[in-house]
Design a protein around this motif. Structure first.
Motif, mmCIF file in Angstrom:
data_model
loop_
_atom_site.group_PDB
_atom_site.id
_atom_site.type_symbol
_atom_site.label_atom_id
_atom_site.label_comp_id
_atom_site.label_asym_id
_atom_site.label_seq_id
_atom_site.Cartn_x
_atom_site.Cartn_y
_atom_site.Cartn_z
ATOM 1 N N GLU A 91 38.777 38.004 31.709
ATOM 2 C CA GLU A 91 39.367 38.321 33.069
ATOM 3 C C GLU A 91 39.503 37.287 33.936
ATOM 4 O O GLU A 91 40.413 37.073 34.737
ATOM 5 C CB GLU A 91 38.592 39.571 33.682
ATOM 6 C CG GLU A 91 38.748 40.617 32.986
ATOM 7 C CD GLU A 91 37.947 41.980 33.411
ATOM 8 O OE1 GLU A 91 36.930 41.579 33.992
ATOM 9 O OE2 GLU A 91 38.072 43.232 32.924
ATOM 10 N N THR A 92 38.475 36.426 33.833
ATOM 11 C CA THR A 92 38.435 35.135 34.803
ATOM 12 C C THR A 92 39.739 34.339 34.496
ATOM 13 O O THR A 92 40.332 33.729 35.359
ATOM 14 C CB THR A 92 37.086 34.271 34.859
ATOM 15 O OG1 THR A 92 36.007 35.202 35.338
ATOM 16 C CG2 THR A 92 37.485 33.157 35.785
ATOM 17 N N ALA A 93 39.779 34.055 33.302
ATOM 18 C CA ALA A 93 41.123 33.227 32.965
ATOM 19 C C ALA A 93 42.360 34.023 32.985
ATOM 20 O O ALA A 93 43.295 33.022 33.379
ATOM 21 C CB ALA A 93 40.911 32.851 31.452
ATOM 22 N N VAL A 94 42.382 35.292 32.799
ATOM 23 C CA VAL A 94 43.679 35.723 32.953
ATOM 24 C C VAL A 94 44.135 35.706 34.698
ATOM 25 O O VAL A 94 45.165 35.377 34.949
ATOM 26 C CB VAL A 94 43.400 37.192 32.768
ATOM 27 C CG1 VAL A 94 44.662 38.004 33.425
ATOM 28 C CG2 VAL A 94 43.503 37.568 31.129
ATOM 29 N N ALA A 95 42.934 35.842 35.546
ATOM 30 C CA ALA A 95 43.259 35.739 36.964
ATOM 31 C C ALA A 95 43.657 34.095 37.179
ATOM 32 O O ALA A 95 44.378 33.762 38.096
ATOM 33 C CB ALA A 95 42.166 36.124 37.939
ATOM 34 N N ARG A 96 42.791 33.484 36.868
ATOM 35 C CA ARG A 96 43.088 31.880 37.066
ATOM 36 C C ARG A 96 44.411 31.232 36.743
ATOM 37 O O ARG A 96 45.140 30.546 37.428
ATOM 38 C CB ARG A 96 41.803 31.174 36.657
ATOM 39 C CG ARG A 96 41.847 29.486 36.943
ATOM 40 C CD ARG A 96 40.748 28.885 36.386
ATOM 41 N NE ARG A 96 41.076 27.274 36.710
ATOM 42 C CZ ARG A 96 40.005 26.389 36.371
ATOM 43 N NH1 ARG A 96 38.859 26.689 35.756
ATOM 44 N NH2 ARG A 96 40.159 25.016 36.734
ATOM 45 N N LEU A 97 44.926 31.746 35.562
ATOM 46 C CA LEU A 97 46.127 31.316 35.020
ATOM 47 C C LEU A 97 47.351 31.956 35.180
ATOM 48 O O LEU A 97 48.573 31.741 34.754
ATOM 49 C CB LEU A 97 45.798 31.106 33.420
ATOM 50 C CG LEU A 97 44.784 30.296 32.848
ATOM 51 C CD1 LEU A 97 44.667 30.333 31.327
ATOM 52 C CD2 LEU A 97 45.276 28.770 33.436
ATOM 53 N N SER A 98 47.057 33.271 36.054
ATOM 54 C CA SER A 98 48.137 34.276 36.596
ATOM 55 C C SER A 98 48.836 34.869 35.347
ATOM 56 O O SER A 98 50.019 34.831 35.067
ATOM 57 C CB SER A 98 49.016 33.511 37.295
ATOM 58 O OG SER A 98 48.492 32.795 38.596
ATOM 59 N N VAL A 99 48.263 35.244 34.317
ATOM 60 C CA VAL A 99 48.597 35.739 32.940
ATOM 61 C C VAL A 99 49.332 37.306 33.406
ATOM 62 O O VAL A 99 48.451 37.802 33.893
ATOM 63 C CB VAL A 99 47.704 35.721 31.942
ATOM 64 C CG1 VAL A 99 48.236 36.603 30.850
ATOM 65 C CG2 VAL A 99 47.277 34.548 31.505
ATOM 66 N N LYS A 100 50.457 37.324 33.307
ATOM 67 C CA LYS A 100 51.122 38.769 33.556
ATOM 68 C C LYS A 100 50.800 39.848 32.354
ATOM 69 O O LYS A 100 51.499 39.625 31.604
ATOM 70 C CB LYS A 100 52.447 38.532 33.877
ATOM 71 C CG LYS A 100 52.796 37.969 34.974
ATOM 72 C CD LYS A 100 54.402 37.704 35.279
ATOM 73 C CE LYS A 100 54.700 36.680 36.574
ATOM 74 N NZ LYS A 100 53.993 35.246 36.416
ATOM 75 N N ALA A 101 49.740 40.698 32.782
ATOM 76 C CA ALA A 101 49.266 41.654 31.571
ATOM 77 C C ALA A 101 48.561 42.763 32.362
ATOM 78 O O ALA A 101 48.263 42.526 33.611
ATOM 79 C CB ALA A 101 48.630 40.911 30.540
ATOM 80 N N GLN A 102 48.760 43.782 31.637
ATOM 81 C CA GLN A 102 47.695 44.897 32.228
ATOM 82 C C GLN A 102 46.211 44.732 32.281
ATOM 83 O O GLN A 102 45.598 45.190 33.258
ATOM 84 C CB GLN A 102 48.015 46.305 31.482
ATOM 85 C CG GLN A 102 49.487 46.817 31.556
ATOM 86 C CD GLN A 102 49.770 47.998 30.719
ATOM 87 O OE1 GLN A 102 48.863 48.190 29.776
ATOM 88 N NE2 GLN A 102 51.005 48.676 30.938
ATOM 89 N N GLY A 103 45.937 43.918 31.325
ATOM 90 C CA GLY A 103 44.497 43.502 31.740
ATOM 91 C C GLY A 103 44.162 42.750 30.347
ATOM 92 O O GLY A 103 44.682 42.391 29.436
#
Length: 526
Positions: free
Chosen positions: A394-406
Motif C-alpha cells: 500500500e505504501t508503494a502504491v501510494a508513493r508511485l501513484s499506481v491507479k488501482a482499487q487497492g
C-alpha cells in the motif's frame, strides 16, 4: 558496411503484393496503431523503421495472424485477406522470421528446413536421402553455407538464424518479413544474407525488412516506411532520401528541441563523486572488455542499436549471464555477480524490458508482486507476515501513484503504465544501490511516461545509481547525466550531458559507430 552488388541498385517490378489500409489496434488504453498504411511490391525490399514502441512489432503480428486488427483492410495481390491465425497467414504466403527463433534444436538443419513437409514413402516413412538432397540443393541455390546434417543446437546463433530464414524461404512464400535479421551477424554473414534476399526478390518475393541499422537500409531496400507513435511518419524512395531525413522521421522534428531548452536534472542536484558500481574489463559471450562506472545519484544511459550489447550489460550485472573475465565493485568493494539472488542481496535491482514475462506475475495481486523479491523479509518460521506485506504494498502504491482499487487488485487489470510502476515498486523498499532499467517506458502512454521519469529521478535523488537502456534517444538525453555508446558488446565512448546537441546528432553517432567498426572509433568526432 559497404556491400558489393547492392540489392537497392537493382530495378524492381511495380506490381502491388501487399496493401495495408487504415489499420488500427488497441491494447487496453494504449493505441498501438493509428490508421497505418503500407504497400509492398513484388520483388521489392521494403524497409520498416521506427523506435521501440513505434508499432512495428504490432503491425508484423497482425500480418502474421498473431493479433487481429481492430479495423482496417489487408489485401494480398489485390484480394482482401484476413488472418485469424498464423496458419491462415502462412497459407497466404506470408513468412515471418523473428529474433526469437522457432527451430527444433535437436534436429538437423535439413530436418528443420522440411519440418512438416518431409518426403515420405507410401507407408509414411521419411525418405531421408531425398530430404537431404532437397535441402542441400535449396541451400546451394541460395548460397547459404550450412551443413544439412548438423544439429541446429550445435550451430552458432548466426547460422541458426540463417537456417530460420532458409526455412521460411523454402515454402510457397510471397511475402517474407525479417525482424532485425542482422543483429547477431558478422559482416561476412550479412553479405551471405543479403545475397540470399536478392535471389528471393528476383523470384518475385516481397520483403519487409525491419532494422535499426540505417546503413543497411541504403544497401538493401528500394523503399522505406517509418512508423512513429503508432502512425505513419513517411514513406520514402531509398535512392531519393538520406540518413538525416530518415532520422528526423524516426524521432520526429517536434522532439528535437535545442539543448538550451531541455530540462537538466543533472544540474539541479549535486552528484556524489564516488562510484556505486564499477566494471573493469568485463567480458563474456556477448561483452568485450566493458569498462563502466555509475556514480551515486547518477542516471547513466546506455545507447546502442539492437544487438549492440546494451541489455547484456544489465543482465551480466544482475547475474543472469556468467562473467568470463573482469572485475566488479559495489561502493568500492570487490564483488562478482553470481546469480540474481546474489545481486539483490548486494542492492542491485532490475526492471526488465518485457514486464509481462520477466517483471510481473500477471494473475497475482499488486501486493504479491511487490513482495515477491523480499519474501524472506516478510516470512517468519515459514509463514507469511501478511499484514506487513500489505502495508508495504500500500505504501508503494501510494508513493508511485499506481491507479488501482487497492493492493489486492490483480496486476493484469492495470494499464501498461501502472503495471510498470508495480515493477518499480518491487524495488522501492529498501532503496537499491543500483537500479538497472531496460526500456522503462516501452508500451506506456505519454502521461504514464512522465510519471515514470519522475520515479527514476526520485530514485537518483535518493542516492541510487541508475543505469538505463533505452532506444528512445530523446528519453536518454532528457534523463541522463552521462550516456555511454555501446557497439559490439563494448563501451565505444561515454558522453557527458551537454556534449550532445540533440537526439538527431546522437542517432547519427550510433549509426556511424555501428557502420565504422571498432578500428576507427577514436577517429570519430566527440
Amino acid at each position: 558496411m559497404e556491400l558489393s552488388g547492392s540489392i537497392a541498385a537493382e530495378p524492381r517490378p511495380s506490381t502491388s503484393l501487399l496493401m495495408v489500409g487504415g489499420i488500427n489496434k488497441r491494447f487496453g488504453g494504449v493505441r498501438a496503431l493509428r490508421d497505418v498504411n503500407l504497400e509492398v511490391r513484388a520483388g521489392e525490399v521494403h524497409a520498416l523503421l521506427g523506435e521501440n514502441g513505434a508499432g512495428k512489432s504490432t503491425l508484423i503480428k497482425i500480418l502474421s495472424g498473431v493479433h487481429a486488427a481492430d479495423s482496417g483492410t489487408i489485401e494480398i495481390a489485390g484480394k482482401p485477406a484476413t488472418f485469424d491465425s498464423p496458419a491462415r497467414s502462412r497459407e497466404a504466403g506470408i513468412a515471418v522470421v523473428y529474433q526469437d527463433l522457432s527451430l527444433v534444436e535437436s534436429l538437423s538443419v535439413a530436418d528443420n528446413l522440411l519440418l512438416g513437409r518431409e518426403p515420405r514413402t507410401r507407408f509414411g516413412f521419411v525418405r531421408k536421402r531425398e530430404l537431404m538432397a532437397r535441402a542441400e540443393a535449396f541451400l546451394g541455390e541460395l548460397g547459404i553455407p550450412l551443413d544439412t546434417k548438423a544439429a541446429v543446437g550445435s550451430l552458432p546463433f548466426a547460422y541458426r538464424q540463417m537456417t530460420e530464414i532458409a526455412k521460411a524461404l523454402m515454402g510457397e512464400v510471397r511475402l517474407l518479413i525479417l525482424d532485425e535479421p542482422t543483429s547477431s551477424l558478422t559482416s561476412d554473414e550479412v553479405r551471405i544474407l543479403f545475397d540470399a534476399i536478392g535471389k528471393a526478390t528476383r523470384r518475385g518475393v516481397g520483403v519487409i525488412y525491419v532494422t535499426h541499422r540505417l546503413n543497411e537500409v541504403f544497401e538493401i531496400s528500394q523503399r522505406v516506411t517509418v512508423l512513429r507513435d503508432g502512425a505513419n511518419a513517411g514513406t520514402f524512395v531509398t535512392a531519393d532520401t538520406d540518413m538525416k531525413r530518415l532520422v528526423n522521421a524516426i524521432i520526429g522534428t517536434d522532439r528535437l528541441a535545442p539543448a538550451a531548452s531541455r530540462a537538466a536534472p543533472a544540474a539541479a542536484r549535486a552528484l556524489d563523486p564516488s562510484p556505486v558500481l564499477s566494471l573493469s574489463d568485463v567480458s563474456n559471450d556477448r561483452l568485450s572488455a566493458v569498462d563502466l562506472t555509475v556514480m551515486k545519484g547518477e542516471i547513466h544511459g546506455l545507447a546502442g542499436l539492437i544487438g549492440s550489447g546494451r541489455t547484456e550489460i544489465l543482465e551480466t550485472i544482475f547475474g543472469l549471464r556468467p562473467v568470463e573475465r573482469g572485475a566488479f565493485e559495489i561502493e568500492g568493494r570487490p564483488w562478482l555477480p553470481k546469480s540474481p539472488a546474489d545481486a539483490i542481496d548486494q542492492g542491485v535491482a532490475l526492471v526488465p524490458e518485457d514486464r509481462h514475462v520477466q517483471g510481473l506475475v500477471l494473475d497475482h495481486s499488486i501486493e504479491r508482486n511487490i513482495t515477491l523479491p523480499r519474501i524472506p523479509r516478510f516470512s517468519r518460521w515459514g509463514f507469511m507476515q501478511q499484514r506487513a506485506a500489505i502495508r508495504r504494498a500500500e505504501t508503494a502504491v501510494a508513493r508511485l501513484s499506481v491507479k488501482a482499487q487497492g493492493a489486492s487488485s490483480l496486476v493484469r487489470t492495470l494499464s501498461g503504465g501502472n503495471q510498470q510502476k508495480v515493477v518499480f515498486g518491487k524495488w522501492n523498499d529498501p532503496r537499491p544501490r543500483v537500479l538497472l532499467l531496460d526500456e522503462p517506458t516501452v508500451g506506456v502512454d505519454v502521461g504514464a511516461r512522465e510519471e515514470i521519469y519522475g520515479v527514476i529521478r526520485n530514485a537518483a535523488r535518493d542516492g541510487s545509481g541508475v543505469l538505463v537502456v533505452s532506444s528512445d534517444l530523446v528519453e536518454l538525453i532528457e534523463l541522463c547525466d552521462r550516456i555511454s555508446v555501446i557497439v559490439d558488446g563494448r563501451v565505444a565512448r561515454t558522453l557527458v550531458r551537454g556534449e550532445i546537441v540533440d537526439a538527431e546528432e546522437l542517432h547519427h553517432l550510433l549509426q556511424i559507430y555501428q557502420a565504422s567498426g571498432q578500428g576507427v572509433l577514436q577517429e570519430l568526432p566527440a
